[in-house]
Write an enzyme that holds these catalytic residues in place. Sequence first.
Site, PDB file in Angstrom:
ATOM      1  N   GLU A 165      56.890  32.195 -34.910  1.00 56.71           N
ATOM      2  CA  GLU A 165      56.383  33.048 -33.826  1.00 56.71           C
ATOM      3  C   GLU A 165      54.929  33.428 -34.075  1.00 56.71           C
ATOM      4  O   GLU A 165      54.400  33.278 -35.165  1.00 56.71           O
ATOM      5  CB  GLU A 165      57.236  34.311 -33.710  1.00 56.71           C
ATOM      6  CG  GLU A 165      57.552  35.009 -35.019  1.00 56.71           C
ATOM      7  CD  GLU A 165      56.365  35.417 -35.848  1.00 56.71           C
ATOM      8  OE1 GLU A 165      55.420  36.005 -35.266  1.00 56.71           O
ATOM      9  OE2 GLU A 165      56.357  35.175 -37.062  1.00 56.71           O
ATOM     10  N   VAL A 184      57.076  27.123 -32.176  1.00 62.15           N
ATOM     11  CA  VAL A 184      56.463  28.434 -32.377  1.00 62.15           C
ATOM     12  C   VAL A 184      56.322  29.086 -31.009  1.00 62.15           C
ATOM     13  O   VAL A 184      55.708  28.523 -30.099  1.00 62.15           O
ATOM     14  CB  VAL A 184      55.087  28.322 -33.064  1.00 62.15           C
ATOM     15  CG1 VAL A 184      54.427  29.696 -33.164  1.00 62.15           C
ATOM     16  CG2 VAL A 184      55.228  27.712 -34.457  1.00 62.15           C
ATOM     17  N   GLY A 205      53.744  34.305 -41.095  1.00 61.38           N
ATOM     18  CA  GLY A 205      54.418  33.981 -39.835  1.00 61.38           C
ATOM     19  C   GLY A 205      54.052  32.579 -39.390  1.00 61.38           C
ATOM     20  O   GLY A 205      53.830  31.695 -40.212  1.00 61.38           O
ATOM     21  N   GLU A 206      54.030  32.366 -38.077  1.00 63.32           N
ATOM     22  CA  GLU A 206      53.701  31.062 -37.476  1.00 63.32           C
ATOM     23  C   GLU A 206      54.758  29.998 -37.749  1.00 63.32           C
ATOM     24  O   GLU A 206      54.575  28.839 -37.376  1.00 63.32           O
ATOM     25  CB  GLU A 206      52.358  30.515 -37.988  1.00 63.32           C
ATOM     26  CG  GLU A 206      51.160  31.400 -37.767  1.00 63.32           C
ATOM     27  CD  GLU A 206      49.878  30.799 -38.345  1.00 63.32           C
ATOM     28  OE1 GLU A 206      49.910  29.645 -38.827  1.00 63.32           O
ATOM     29  OE2 GLU A 206      48.854  31.494 -38.322  1.00 63.32           O
ATOM     30  N   GLY A 207      55.835  30.327 -38.450  1.00 64.35           N
ATOM     31  CA  GLY A 207      56.785  29.307 -38.864  1.00 64.35           C
ATOM     32  C   GLY A 207      56.384  28.610 -40.146  1.00 64.35           C
ATOM     33  O   GLY A 207      56.993  27.590 -40.521  1.00 64.35           O
TER      34      GLY A 207
END
Length: 335
Positions: free
Chosen positions: A162, A70, A302-304
């Site tokens: 991300e 990330v 998000g965050e993967g």
Amino acid sequence: MMRFETLARIAGLADTLPSADEEARAAAARRQDSLTKPPGSLGRLEEIALFMAAWQGTERPRIARAQALVFAGNHGICAQGVNPFPQEVTAQMVANFAAGGAAINQLCRVNGAELSVIALDLDRPTADFTAGPAMTEAETLDAMNRGAAAVDPQADILTLGEMGIGNSTISAALCAALFGGEVAEWVGRGTGSDDAGLRRKADAIARGLARHPDRPPLETLAALGGREQAAICGAVLAAREARIPVILDGFICTAAVAPLFAADPRLLDHCLVGHVSREPGHAKLLSAMGKTAILDLDMRLGEGTGAALALGIVRAALACHDGMATFADAGISGP
């Protein structure tokens, strides 16, 4: 370790980087046809198993080590009021990742991925792209090289994500610049923008596009993108060099690699997309890229997180492919 010296050379990498092993894919397909099930009855799981076979170069691919990366960055475009949260939240969330308190930590744990979070100069946001390029070529290359350096060449699969306040605006800008269409079609609410916030985002993107028209794809990344987007591009290319299959996260992560696709679609041949984000631009982007996501669960964190969740599906696909008996093994009459 892969290093990038100029943006102009990146498009040409598609001619030199490894490609899929079609012999391994064919061998895996023959195994699929021999397993104790009607042909094609596991649907997309069979396709995923063949994809993994082709990129790992073996009839029976496996995942002993899954790496999750990330990347986090801050953005000058936030000066245009495009996000309801302050940029301090990026660093605060990075600290939350480090403490194990975020959704991505839980999903990596249950799906067997080793998580690393790379903060990219959070105290030095990119420039406001309505006033000038977000990054210089040197800054873009530096972020790409940091992304490439983070990839473990011994990993069997890589998931990418991300974190960055303002990066849904960055992503919409990249997509609009690379694929065209009305700006409003690419813009979503991100972390919770209201209608006025959506209008500010669209206006900022329109002004950025007018200031930076008709640039080559990697120069578009520098003009409109962020450090985390550039790092994701670097990680994708480093994974390709090491023949590591990649699972991309949602809209922001997929938009990050859109400049690679626009430069040469073959650069993303080793990439799966984990899920379809609720951000309205993502389905449009996947259509433009000709890619189908593994999951559609209305996620937009998000965050993967979508990529980590999809990793569990990939593991399931390989477990069936490797562990099922063949008709001959089981003494069952086949077709």
